[in-house]
Write a protein that holds these residues in place. Structure first.
Motif, mmCIF file in Angstrom:
data_model
loop_
_atom_site.group_PDB
_atom_site.id
_atom_site.type_symbol
_atom_site.label_atom_id
_atom_site.label_comp_id
_atom_site.label_asym_id
_atom_site.label_seq_id
_atom_site.Cartn_x
_atom_site.Cartn_y
_atom_site.Cartn_z
ATOM 1 N N ALA A 153 98.319 110.655 109.811
ATOM 2 C CA ALA A 153 98.147 112.054 109.431
ATOM 3 C C ALA A 153 98.806 112.304 108.078
ATOM 4 O O ALA A 153 99.830 111.723 107.754
ATOM 5 C CB ALA A 153 98.758 112.963 110.489
ATOM 6 N N SER A 154 98.171 113.163 107.296
ATOM 7 C CA SER A 154 98.708 113.549 105.993
ATOM 8 C C SER A 154 98.403 115.020 105.767
ATOM 9 O O SER A 154 97.720 115.649 106.567
ATOM 10 C CB SER A 154 98.089 112.690 104.888
ATOM 11 N N THR A 155 98.918 115.574 104.679
ATOM 12 C CA THR A 155 98.655 116.976 104.369
ATOM 13 C C THR A 155 97.698 117.083 103.192
ATOM 14 O O THR A 155 97.673 116.237 102.309
ATOM 15 C CB THR A 155 99.952 117.738 104.051
ATOM 16 N N ALA A 167 97.138 119.854 107.836
ATOM 17 C CA ALA A 167 97.316 118.459 108.214
ATOM 18 C C ALA A 167 95.968 117.889 108.633
ATOM 19 O O ALA A 167 95.174 118.559 109.284
ATOM 20 C CB ALA A 167 98.304 118.354 109.366
ATOM 21 N N CYS A 215 94.053 114.004 110.004
ATOM 22 C CA CYS A 215 94.294 112.671 110.547
ATOM 23 C C CYS A 215 93.059 111.808 110.358
ATOM 24 O O CYS A 215 91.938 112.317 110.272
ATOM 25 C CB CYS A 215 94.639 112.780 112.033
ATOM 26 N N SER A 235 92.192 117.944 112.611
ATOM 27 C CA SER A 235 92.654 118.776 111.508
ATOM 28 C C SER A 235 93.479 119.916 112.086
ATOM 29 O O SER A 235 93.058 120.570 113.048
ATOM 30 C CB SER A 235 91.457 119.330 110.740
ATOM 31 N N ALA A 259 102.847 122.431 107.872
ATOM 32 C CA ALA A 259 101.720 121.490 107.905
ATOM 33 C C ALA A 259 102.230 120.066 108.120
ATOM 34 O O ALA A 259 101.627 119.290 108.862
ATOM 35 C CB ALA A 259 100.915 121.577 106.616
ATOM 36 N N ARG A 260 103.353 119.715 107.486
ATOM 37 C CA ARG A 260 103.944 118.385 107.691
ATOM 38 C C ARG A 260 104.400 118.212 109.134
ATOM 39 O O ARG A 260 104.247 117.145 109.720
ATOM 40 C CB ARG A 260 105.132 118.174 106.751
ATOM 41 N N ASP A 318 103.067 119.737 111.736
ATOM 42 C CA ASP A 318 101.828 119.557 112.513
ATOM 43 C C ASP A 318 101.360 118.105 112.445
ATOM 44 O O ASP A 318 100.967 117.518 113.448
ATOM 45 C CB ASP A 318 100.711 120.472 111.980
ATOM 46 N N ALA A 319 101.389 117.528 111.243
ATOM 47 C CA ALA A 319 100.946 116.144 111.054
ATOM 48 C C ALA A 319 101.837 115.180 111.825
ATOM 49 O O ALA A 319 101.336 114.275 112.499
ATOM 50 C CB ALA A 319 100.939 115.789 109.567
#
Length: 69
Positions: free
Chosen positions: A27-29, A38, A40, A45, A55-56, A58-59
């Protein structure tokens, strides 16, 4: 041989590789205007956030959750 005879047995459909429960989640933002979300590699999403830190989070939560496809 009648028209209902089948010469080959039916094949089972396999699940796509991303649906595997053992698949690695990366996962990334991603930024979209003033929002960050976020994403994956499995297609997941997260919700759009104004705070990059959320968001980080969440990822990281998704990548660490082994029950997600």
């Amino acid at each position: 041989m009648s028209e209902h005879d089948v010469s080959e047995p039916p094949t089972a459909l396999s699940a796509p590789p991303s649906a595997s429960p053992t698949a690695v989640h990366t996962a990334s933002t991603v930024e979209r205007g003033s929002f960050c979300l976020a994403r994956c590699t499995c297609g997941w999403s997260g919700p759009a956030r104004r705070a990059r830190d959320r968001a980080r989070t969440d990822a990281a939560a998704h990548a660490g959750d082994s029950g997600h496809p």
